[in-house]
Design a protein around this motif. Structure first.
Motif, PDB file in Angstrom:
ATOM      1  N   LEU A  87       1.979 -12.482 -42.503  1.00 13.86           N
ATOM      2  CA  LEU A  87       2.449 -11.147 -42.896  1.00 13.86           C
ATOM      3  C   LEU A  87       3.001 -10.378 -41.703  1.00 13.86           C
ATOM      4  N   THR A  88       2.305 -10.463 -40.573  1.00 14.85           N
ATOM      5  CA  THR A  88       2.801  -9.727 -39.413  1.00 14.85           C
ATOM      6  C   THR A  88       4.040 -10.400 -38.815  1.00 14.85           C
ATOM      7  N   LEU A  89       4.213 -11.704 -39.047  1.00 16.06           N
ATOM      8  CA  LEU A  89       5.466 -12.355 -38.663  1.00 16.06           C
ATOM      9  C   LEU A  89       6.614 -11.766 -39.481  1.00 16.06           C
ATOM     10  N   LEU A  90       6.390 -11.553 -40.772  1.00 13.98           N
ATOM     11  CA  LEU A  90       7.408 -10.916 -41.622  1.00 13.98           C
ATOM     12  C   LEU A  90       7.672  -9.485 -41.163  1.00 13.98           C
ATOM     13  N   LEU A  91       6.603  -8.754 -40.806  1.00 16.90           N
ATOM     14  CA  LEU A  91       6.755  -7.395 -40.277  1.00 16.90           C
ATOM     15  C   LEU A  91       7.590  -7.430 -39.000  1.00 16.90           C
ATOM     16  N   ASP A  92       7.301  -8.375 -38.132  1.00 16.11           N
ATOM     17  CA  ASP A  92       8.040  -8.575 -36.885  1.00 16.11           C
ATOM     18  C   ASP A  92       9.531  -8.747 -37.177  1.00 16.11           C
ATOM     19  N   MET A  93       9.839  -9.646 -38.085  1.00 12.37           N
ATOM     20  CA  MET A  93      11.235  -9.925 -38.425  1.00 12.37           C
ATOM     21  C   MET A  93      11.910  -8.703 -39.047  1.00 12.37           C
ATOM     22  N   LEU A  94      11.188  -7.974 -39.886  1.00  7.76           N
ATOM     23  CA  LEU A  94      11.731  -6.780 -40.532  1.00  7.76           C
ATOM     24  C   LEU A  94      12.041  -5.685 -39.510  1.00  7.76           C
ATOM     25  N   ILE A  95      11.119  -5.448 -38.581  1.00  2.68           N
ATOM     26  CA  ILE A  95      11.332  -4.407 -37.569  1.00  2.68           C
ATOM     27  C   ILE A  95      12.543  -4.750 -36.699  1.00  2.68           C
ATOM     28  N   VAL A  96      12.655  -5.998 -36.289  1.00  2.00           N
ATOM     29  CA  VAL A  96      13.801  -6.403 -35.465  1.00  2.00           C
ATOM     30  C   VAL A  96      15.098  -6.267 -36.261  1.00  2.00           C
ATOM     31  N   TYR A  97      15.086  -6.666 -37.523  1.00  2.00           N
ATOM     32  CA  TYR A  97      16.276  -6.536 -38.360  1.00  2.00           C
ATOM     33  C   TYR A  97      16.689  -5.068 -38.487  1.00  2.00           C
ATOM     34  N   ILE A  98      15.730  -4.206 -38.778  1.00  2.00           N
ATOM     35  CA  ILE A  98      16.042  -2.774 -38.920  1.00  2.00           C
ATOM     36  C   ILE A  98      16.575  -2.206 -37.603  1.00  2.00           C
ATOM     37  N   GLY A  99      15.875  -2.517 -36.503  1.00  2.00           N
ATOM     38  CA  GLY A  99      16.277  -1.968 -35.211  1.00  2.00           C
ATOM     39  C   GLY A  99      17.636  -2.451 -34.738  1.00  2.00           C
ATOM     40  N   VAL A 100      17.879  -3.745 -34.897  1.00  2.00           N
ATOM     41  CA  VAL A 100      19.115  -4.319 -34.368  1.00  2.00           C
ATOM     42  C   VAL A 100      20.268  -4.196 -35.363  1.00  2.00           C
ATOM     43  N   SER A 101      20.045  -4.631 -36.597  1.00  2.00           N
ATOM     44  CA  SER A 101      21.143  -4.672 -37.567  1.00  2.00           C
ATOM     45  C   SER A 101      21.436  -3.326 -38.207  1.00  2.00           C
ATOM     46  N   LEU A 102      20.405  -2.598 -38.603  1.00  2.00           N
ATOM     47  CA  LEU A 102      20.640  -1.345 -39.315  1.00  2.00           C
ATOM     48  C   LEU A 102      20.797  -0.136 -38.392  1.00  2.00           C
ATOM     49  N   LEU A 103      19.958  -0.070 -37.352  1.00  2.00           N
ATOM     50  CA  LEU A 103      20.028   1.084 -36.457  1.00  2.00           C
ATOM     51  C   LEU A 103      20.975   0.865 -35.277  1.00  2.00           C
ATOM     52  N   GLY A 104      21.426  -0.361 -35.094  1.00  2.00           N
ATOM     53  CA  GLY A 104      22.457  -0.640 -34.109  1.00  2.00           C
ATOM     54  C   GLY A 104      22.003  -0.808 -32.666  1.00  2.00           C
ATOM     55  N   PHE A 105      20.743  -1.113 -32.437  1.00  2.00           N
ATOM     56  CA  PHE A 105      20.261  -1.361 -31.076  1.00  2.00           C
ATOM     57  C   PHE A 105      20.618  -2.797 -30.675  1.00  2.00           C
ATOM     58  N   ARG A 106      21.908  -3.040 -30.426  1.00  2.00           N
ATOM     59  CA  ARG A 106      22.391  -4.402 -30.202  1.00  2.00           C
ATOM     60  C   ARG A 106      22.489  -4.787 -28.731  1.00  2.00           C
ATOM     61  N   SER A 107      22.492  -3.813 -27.849  1.00  2.00           N
ATOM     62  CA  SER A 107      22.576  -4.147 -26.425  1.00  2.00           C
ATOM     63  C   SER A 107      21.285  -4.851 -26.001  1.00  2.00           C
ATOM     64  N   PRO A 108      21.322  -5.582 -24.893  1.00  2.00           N
ATOM     65  CA  PRO A 108      20.087  -6.225 -24.423  1.00  2.00           C
ATOM     66  C   PRO A 108      18.949  -5.222 -24.225  1.00  2.00           C
ATOM     67  N   LEU A 109      19.249  -4.055 -23.665  1.00  2.00           N
ATOM     68  CA  LEU A 109      18.212  -3.031 -23.482  1.00  2.00           C
ATOM     69  C   LEU A 109      17.727  -2.511 -24.827  1.00  2.00           C
ATOM     70  N   GLY A 110      18.645  -2.278 -25.744  1.00  2.00           N
ATOM     71  CA  GLY A 110      18.269  -1.797 -27.072  1.00  2.00           C
ATOM     72  C   GLY A 110      17.384  -2.788 -27.804  1.00  2.00           C
ATOM     73  N   GLN A 111      17.739  -4.059 -27.746  1.00  2.00           N
ATOM     74  CA  GLN A 111      16.926  -5.089 -28.388  1.00  2.00           C
ATOM     75  C   GLN A 111      15.551  -5.195 -27.739  1.00  2.00           C
ATOM     76  N   PHE A 112      15.504  -5.040 -26.416  1.00  2.00           N
ATOM     77  CA  PHE A 112      14.235  -5.089 -25.702  1.00  2.00           C
ATOM     78  C   PHE A 112      13.330  -3.931 -26.132  1.00  2.00           C
ATOM     79  N   ILE A 113      13.901  -2.747 -26.275  1.00  2.00           N
ATOM     80  CA  ILE A 113      13.127  -1.582 -26.722  1.00  2.00           C
ATOM     81  C   ILE A 113      12.605  -1.802 -28.138  1.00  2.00           C
ATOM     82  N   VAL A 114      13.450  -2.316 -29.014  1.00  2.00           N
ATOM     83  CA  VAL A 114      13.026  -2.620 -30.393  1.00  2.00           C
ATOM     84  C   VAL A 114      11.882  -3.627 -30.360  1.00  2.00           C
TER      85      VAL A 114
END
Length: 144
Positions: A87-114
């Protein structure tokens, strides 16, 4: 000082073994993907499985002190642990998807923060699941 140690002993042990588990995950992923040149998805799944297995036994013995008296109790506890970690693996994947794909944190620093925010939330969820659902519920089952 002794009272503080007793109060926070399981949290400190959880954090220590969490670092060990993370090292197992990263090292096994690196060895499989780079060393053996396996597909990164396969390496990710195997690394996750190995790290969850290490986490189970270290959490069981040194963090929560779970004791079982039957094979059934052991199997139930192990399945619950993997289920909640899944379940927390799914949560992990969801948070990264939201942060990177939906909120646009695509830079290396942005992805690291997410990923940092993600890991904090996943560690908290894993601790809660372990302390109040997995190892605690099996104490009741073992008394039956």
């Amino acid at each position: 000082m002794q009272a503080l140690w007793q109060k926070y002993k399981s949290i400190l042990a959880y954090l220590f073994w969490g670092v060990v588990t993370t090292i197992v995950n990263l090292a096994s992923y690196q060895w499989l993907s780079t060393g053996l040149h396996w597909n990164f998805e396969v390496a990710t799944v195997i690394a996750w499985f190995l790290s969850v297995l290490v986490a189970y036994f270290t959490n069981k013995v040194w963090v929560f002190g779970s004791h079982y008296t039957t094979v059934k109790a052991f199997v139930v506890e192990l399945i619950q642990f993997f289920f909640y970690r899944g379940l927390t693996l799914l949560l992990d994947m969801l948070i990264v998807y939201i942060g990177v794909s939906l909120l646009g944190f695509r830079s290396p620093l942005g992805q690291f923060i997410v990923k940092i925010i993600d890991n904090i939330l996943v560690v908290i969820a894993n601790y809660v699941f372990s302390k109040w659902l997995i190892f605690k519920s099996n104490e009741k089952m073992m008394k039956k």
